[in-house]
Design an enzyme around this catalytic site. Structure first.
Site, PDB file in Angstrom:
ATOM      1  CE  LYS A   1      -0.799  -0.054   5.185  1.00 44.55           C
ATOM      2  NZ  LYS A   1      -0.057   1.176   5.421  1.00 44.55           N
TER       3      LYS A   1
ATOM      4  NE  ARG B   1      -1.168   2.012  12.414  1.00 43.65           N
ATOM      5  CZ  ARG B   1      -0.601   1.315  11.592  1.00 43.65           C
ATOM      6  NH1 ARG B   1      -0.716  -0.017  11.269  1.00 43.65           N
ATOM      7  NH2 ARG B   1       0.613   1.624  11.125  1.00 43.65           N
TER       8      ARG B   1
ATOM      9  NE  ARG C   1      10.611  -7.081   3.378  1.00 47.48           N
ATOM     10  CZ  ARG C   1       9.258  -6.186   3.726  1.00 47.48           C
ATOM     11  NH1 ARG C   1       8.970  -5.867   2.843  1.00 47.48           N
ATOM     12  NH2 ARG C   1       8.968  -6.194   4.918  1.00 47.48           N
TER      13      ARG C   1
ATOM     14  NE  ARG D   1      13.428  -5.168   7.529  1.00 54.31           N
ATOM     15  CZ  ARG D   1      12.663  -4.335   7.156  1.00 54.31           C
ATOM     16  NH1 ARG D   1      13.332  -3.122   7.081  1.00 54.31           N
ATOM     17  NH2 ARG D   1      11.506  -4.509   6.651  1.00 54.31           N
TER      18      ARG D   1
ATOM     19  NE  ARG E   1       4.402  -6.280  10.364  1.00 59.23           N
ATOM     20  CZ  ARG E   1       5.075  -5.832   9.378  1.00 59.23           C
ATOM     21  NH1 ARG E   1       6.180  -6.525   9.039  1.00 59.23           N
ATOM     22  NH2 ARG E   1       4.906  -4.915   8.461  1.00 59.23           N
TER      23      ARG E   1
END
Length: 210
Positions: free
Chosen positions: A13, A88, A123, A156, A167
């Site tokens: 987004k 949120r 990633r 990470r 999340r």
């Protein structure tokens, strides 16, 4: 035009918010960025937020809303803005309505949880120079080694599978109900995230015209 852009963590987004910013010439307001800026500048609201951030907690609604209210009252927002990361929750959306802020459209970038897990989980970042890689989309020439400086590439903590799943759970529990909230107001436009960013961008720009 006043816009909200929604999407799960890793749905892209932020990339689409930047596309809209350039297309319409209005500022993209990322909640996290303006909170960090307020803390950096040690504004009154920044100092309030810092106490929570230092403890690893989210700033409470009243602090976040006050920061947002001040930001969208700036001169560069007179012709519109894009909210990225706010609201949120339903209570935050209701507070936005009560502030008298008119939202024209809400763009929701839809990407499956599995694709998000694959995207984020792959990633890698060089611990020395910060160059980013992806095990599938942009692999390093030598696995675990940065092409630029030879440093070690790592996953990470935020990109670890268990963190990503947590999340996503929080998103589905707290933020996803906003889709129904804005659908009832006939403001929701859904964009199906594509494999190629440019294809998602084309759908996003189309949704702005609907």
């Amino acid at each position: 035009m006043n816009l909200i852009i929604l999407g799960a963590p890793g749905a892209g987004k932020g990339t689409q918010a930047e596309v809209i910013r350039k297309h319409l010439g209005i500022p993209s307001i990322a909640t996290g960025d303006i909170i960090r800026e307020a803390i950096k500048n040690q504004t009154e609201l920044g100092r309030k937020a810092q106490g929570y951030v230092d403890q690893g907690k989210l700033a409470p609604d009243n602090v976040v809303i006050a920061i947002i209210k001040k930001r969208i009252g700036s001169d560069d927002c007179k012709n519109g803005f894009i909210l990225d990361g706010f609201p949120r929750t339903i209570p935050q959306a209701q507070e936005l309505d009560e502030m008298g802020v008119n939202i024209d459209k809400v763009i929701d970038i839809e990407v499956s949880d599995q694709r998000i897990c694959d995207r984020i989980g792959g990633r890698r970042v060089c611990e020395d120079c910060g160059c980013s890689y992806h095990t599938f989309y942009k692999p390093a020439k030598t696995e675990g080694k940065c092409d630029d400086c030879g440093g070690k590439t790592l996953q990470r903590k935020d990109d670890a599978p268990e963190t990503v799943l947590e999340r996503l759970r929080n998103y589905h529990d707290q933020t996803e109900p906003l889709k129904e909230y804005y659908s009832k107001q006939n403001k929701l436009r859904i964009v199906e995230g594509q494999q190629k960013v440019e294809d998602t961008t084309a759908l996003t720009l189309k949704a702005l015209k609907e």
